[in-house]
Structure formats: structure tokens, C-alpha cells
Design a protein around this motif. Structure first.
Motif, short mmCIF file in Angstrom:
data_model
loop_
_atom_site.label_atom_id
_atom_site.label_comp_id
_atom_site.label_asym_id
_atom_site.label_seq_id
_atom_site.Cartn_x
_atom_site.Cartn_y
_atom_site.Cartn_z
N HIS A 369 0.86 -1.19 0.00
CA HIS A 369 0.00 0.00 0.00
C HIS A 369 0.89 1.23 0.00
O HIS A 369 1.78 1.37 0.86
N ILE A 370 0.70 2.11 -0.99
CA ILE A 370 1.55 3.29 -1.15
C ILE A 370 0.79 4.51 -0.64
O ILE A 370 -0.31 4.81 -1.11
N LYS A 371 1.38 5.22 0.29
CA LYS A 371 0.80 6.46 0.80
C LYS A 371 1.52 7.66 0.20
O LYS A 371 2.74 7.65 0.05
N GLY A 372 0.77 8.68 -0.13
CA GLY A 372 1.35 9.91 -0.67
C GLY A 372 1.06 10.14 -2.13
O GLY A 372 1.41 11.19 -2.68
N ASN A 374 -1.20 11.27 -5.10
CA ASN A 374 -2.39 12.10 -5.24
C ASN A 374 -2.79 12.37 -6.67
O ASN A 374 -3.83 12.99 -6.90
N THR A 401 -6.96 3.25 -5.11
CA THR A 401 -6.89 2.53 -3.84
C THR A 401 -5.54 2.66 -3.16
O THR A 401 -5.42 2.37 -1.97
N GLY A 402 -4.51 3.06 -3.91
CA GLY A 402 -3.17 3.15 -3.36
C GLY A 402 -2.46 1.81 -3.28
O GLY A 402 -1.34 1.73 -2.77
N LYS A 416 10.39 -0.44 -0.44
CA LYS A 416 10.15 0.68 0.47
C LYS A 416 11.19 1.78 0.30
O LYS A 416 10.87 2.98 0.28
N PHE A 424 7.26 8.82 -1.14
CA PHE A 424 6.12 7.98 -0.81
C PHE A 424 6.45 7.07 0.37
O PHE A 424 7.61 6.79 0.65
N THR A 425 5.42 6.57 1.02
CA THR A 425 5.57 5.63 2.11
C THR A 425 4.89 4.32 1.70
O THR A 425 3.76 4.31 1.24
N GLU A 427 3.68 0.41 2.76
CA GLU A 427 3.30 -0.45 3.86
C GLU A 427 2.77 -1.77 3.30
O GLU A 427 2.20 -1.80 2.21
#
Length: 429
Positions: A369-372, A374, A401-402, A416, A424-425, A427
Motif C-alpha cells: 500500500h503506497i501512501k502519498g 495524489n 486505492t493506493g 520501500k 512515498f511511504t 506499507e
């Protein structure tokens, strides 16, 4: 709501024209230009980064992974900083929208101010935050000749990405789908904020700064630097504030600092380029914005009055059928974006292009799952970076969905680290 509709109606023809130019620029500009001319640590790379960044249609969030990707491909710190400032402050779409609401003088001054500030920032970073020049910068020929947009092609990419008709289709899709999807939400937020300012902020609010515009500029900076606002979305906010008594110079400060600074860019620059570069980056933007704003306030103020004010005496015939037709077309495009977004949330992968792995290789698949992310530029840069990892045969990223699936022989730690270099982060779900 009437104020919001009037703003949209005035902007819509120029927004559509700007999105069209954005698609043409993105599709027909060779992707190798950026990595070729932004490498090195001299003033020339800073100048090229500024010239390339000003017309480039990237939103404030999309410029971050793009700039970090250029940095990985050999761009110097100064060139990277110049690109980070010039790109989100302007763009063919925002220049067209600035002309529609704020007039020709503002549309000319805004890119000039961005150009000077970007040059200043890049030169200062190269001077006071020197880095060891690498003896050689090796970039794969495939990466130099492959455009980022190819990562977003569909399964029929051969028909889309080859031939003039395919190029035209790609340009239209980028301008009216990808680009509108990237900045559409923030443009709506800007319009709503402008409407709220028009209704709830007293007309005499900025009179407390009369005779001391520096205080109003500092107030605008305190608000603009941490918040996220794109170059186009900041325009209706600036117009509403001018209508409430803010000076054109202070409004220019908002147009410059708002798109170039936000907490996301601050955190990424601090992490990737270092604290010293971050301090020089912020100092350059603040100095450039205040100097440009002060110069504007010394010029005849009627030059910089929003066109909505100068045409307030017109009757209803001043708004032509072109505006209403453009507004209707913009609404339909927004509905198309919303439908695609909802469909993307229920699909397994947002990118539908052909893959390079066998279905039996799912044992080697890592789901993350990639956060950041947009925007589509974030998705494209994440996809490109994941596919460039040693041992990776393919990677697919779902922007809605990321979620991402990485196929091949690699580890989560490597994934990572690669994504962290873009800001990006990652998880594991």
C-alpha cells in the motif's frame, strides 16, 4: 453559490484551452529532454530546469515525485529546486486561467516572477549547498527515451502511442482526463473557498493593513506556505481576496507561495535534499514572493484589478454562449473523472496495460500500500521506479486505492527504499 458560478463561467473557456495545451505539451515534448538538460550542477542546468518547469502542466503534488525522479537520474540540487518552484507556480493551464480572471498584466507578471525566483533559488542552492559532482551519470537509454505517459497507456498502447491520431488521442486524454483529475479537486476547493471569502469576509477586513502591505504579505505567507493549493485553484482565492481589499502584490504572494510550498513538499525536500536545501528553498520563495509583490504594489493598481471587477458594469450579454457551453463541457468532464475514480476503486488495477509476467508467477508477487500518491504523475513515477528495481518483471499501481502489486525477485525493504526516494511511504497490507 452565485459567486462560485460566475467564477467558473469566466474561467471555463480558458481552463479548457489550458488543459488542451497541457496535453499537447505533455505528449509532444520528448521525455529525454528533462534528464538530459537538468543534469550537472552549474547555472545552465538551473536555467534549463526553470525554462522547462514554467510551461509544464504539473500540479503541486505531482511535481514532487517527478522532481525526485529527475534527481535520481542525475539532476543537481539547484536544478531540482528550480524545477520544484517553477513548475507548480505556473503552467499553461494556470496562465490561461490567470488571464481569464485577473487580466493580461497578471498573466505576464506571474510567470516572470516564477522564473526569477526559480533562478535565484537554484543559484543559491548551488552556491551554499554544494555537492560532490559525480564523475559520470549513467542513465539507461530506455529510461531516457521513454516518456512517463507511456506508463499510463492502456492495453491498446500500440494504437494510442504511435501515429498522429494516437498522439492526438493521448494528448486529449492527458489534458481532459489525467490533468483535470489531478487538479480538479483542488480547483473546486479553491472556488468554494473564494465563494466563502466573498460571502463571509467583511469588505473592510484588509483595511487594517492599509499603508503597510508588508504585514498583509506576511499574513498571506503564514497561511499559504503550509496549506496545499494548486496554481489554478489559487486564482479564485486571490481574486476574492483582492475584492475584499487585499493589494495585488499580496495576492501575487499567495499565487507564488501557495502552489510552491506545502507540508508535503517541505517534508520530502527535507528528507531527500537535506535541511540546508530546505531552508534555502523556503527563503528563496519567501524573498522572491515579497520582492515581486512589492514591485507590483508600486505600479498602477488598476492594471492588476481582476477582470470580474472591471467588467461588473456589463449586462448579461457580456457572458457569451461560449462561456456557458464551456461550463457545461467542464461539468461533463468532471462527471467523467468521478465515474473513472469510482470504477478505479472497484478494479484490481488502475493501469490496464499489457504485463510482463506470467499468471503462474503470483508466488513472487508482493502487494503493498503506497501512501502519498495524489495524481497520475505520482502513479506513473511510482510505477516506473518499481519496474526499474533489479529482479522486478512488472509492477502495477492503482491510484484510486493506493495498492500496488510488484512481480519478480525483490524484497519489501528494497521496494520501500525506492518509493521513499520519491517521497512515498510503503506499507504491507
Amino acid at each position: 453559490m452565485e459567486e462560485v458560478f460566475n467564477l467558473v463561467n469566466a474561467m471555463s473557456p480558458y481552463l479548457l484551452l489550458g488543459f488542451l495545451f497541457a496535453g499537447i505539451l505533455h505528449t509532444f515534448m520528448p521525455g529525454a529532454v528533462y534528464s538530459r538538460y537538468l543534469s550537472g550542477h552549474g547555472f545552465r542546468s538551473v536555467l534549463y530546469a526553470t525554462l522547462l518547469g514554467i510551461p509544464l502542466p504539473l500540479c503541486s503534488c505531482g511535481v514532487i515525485p517527478t522532481a525526485m525522479s529527475l534527481r535520481k537520474e542525475g539532476a543537481g540540487k539547484g536544478a531540482t529546486v528550480s524545477f520544484l518552484i517553477a513548475t507548480p507556480e505556473t503552467g499553461v493551464d494556470s496562465i490561461a486561467a490567470t488571464y481569464s480572471l485577473m487580466g493580461l498584466p497578471f498573466a505576464i507578471v506571474r510567470p516572470i516572477a516564477a522564473f526569477c525566483t526559480s533562478l535565484l533559488a537554484g543559484h543559491i542552492v548551488n552556491t551554499f549547498d554544494k555537492e560532490e559532482a559525480t564523475t559520470s551519470t549513467t542513465v539507461k537509454q530506455a529510461e531516457n527515451t521513454t516518456k512517463t505517459s507511456h506508463d499510463n497507456c492502456c492495453s491498446d498502447s500500440h494504437s494510442q502511442c504511435h501515429g498522429i491520431l494516437g498522439k492526438i488521442r493521448e494528448a486529449l486524454e492527458y489534458g481532459f482526463v489525467n490533468m483535470l483529475g489531478d487538479i480538479g479537486k483542488w480547483l473546486l476547493i479553491g472556488l468554494l473557498v473564494a465563494g466563502l471569502i466573498t460571502v463571509f469576509v467583511p469588505d473592510s477586513f484588509f483595511q487594517i493593513f492599509k499603508g503597510n502591505t508588508l504585514l498583509s504579505m506576511l499574513l498571506v505567507l503564514c497561511i499559504a506556505i503550509p496549506m496545499y493549493v494548486c496554481a489554478t485553484g489559487s486564482i479564485p482565492i486571490a481574486v476574492a481576496l483582492i475584492m475584499k481589499g487585499l493589494t495585488p502584490g499580496a495576492a501575487l504572494v499567495l499565487l507564488m507561495a501557495g502552489p510552491a510550498c506545502n507540508m508535503a513538499s517541505i517534508l520530502v525536500i527535507n528528507k531527500v535534499l537535506g535541511k540546508r536545501t530546505l531552508c534555502l528553498y523556503l527563503a528563496s520563495i519567501i524573498t522572491g514572493a515579497i520582492v515581486a509583490g512589492t514591485i507590483i504594489d508600486q505600479l498602477p493598481q488598476e492594471w492588476f484589478m481582476p477582470t470580474l471587477l472591471s467588467s461588473a458594469h456589463c449586462d448579461d450579454n457580456c457572458t457569451s454562449w461560449v462561456n456557458y457551453a464551456s461550463t457545461a463541457a467542464l461539468c461533463l468532464l468532471y462527471l467523467n473523472i468521478l465515474w473513472k475514480h469510482l470504477r478505479g476503486k472497484h478494479s484490481h488495477c488502475h493501469c490496464q496495460e499489457h504485463t510482463h509476467y506470467n499468471p503462474s508467477d503470483t508466488a513472487d508477487m508482493i502487494e503493498i500500500h503506497i501512501k502519498g500518491m495524489n495524481c497520475t504523475h505520482c502513479q506513473a513515477n511510482a510505477t516506473k521506479t518499481l519496474r526499474s528495481l533489479p529482479g522486478v518483471t512488472d509492477a502495477q499501481v492503482n491510484l484510486a486505492t493506493g495498492m500496488a502489486q510488484v512481480y519478480g525477485n525483490t524484497t519489501f525493504a528494497e521496494i520501500k527504499e525506492a518509493l521513499a526516494s520519491l517521497g512515498f511511504t510503503a506499507e504491507q497490507p
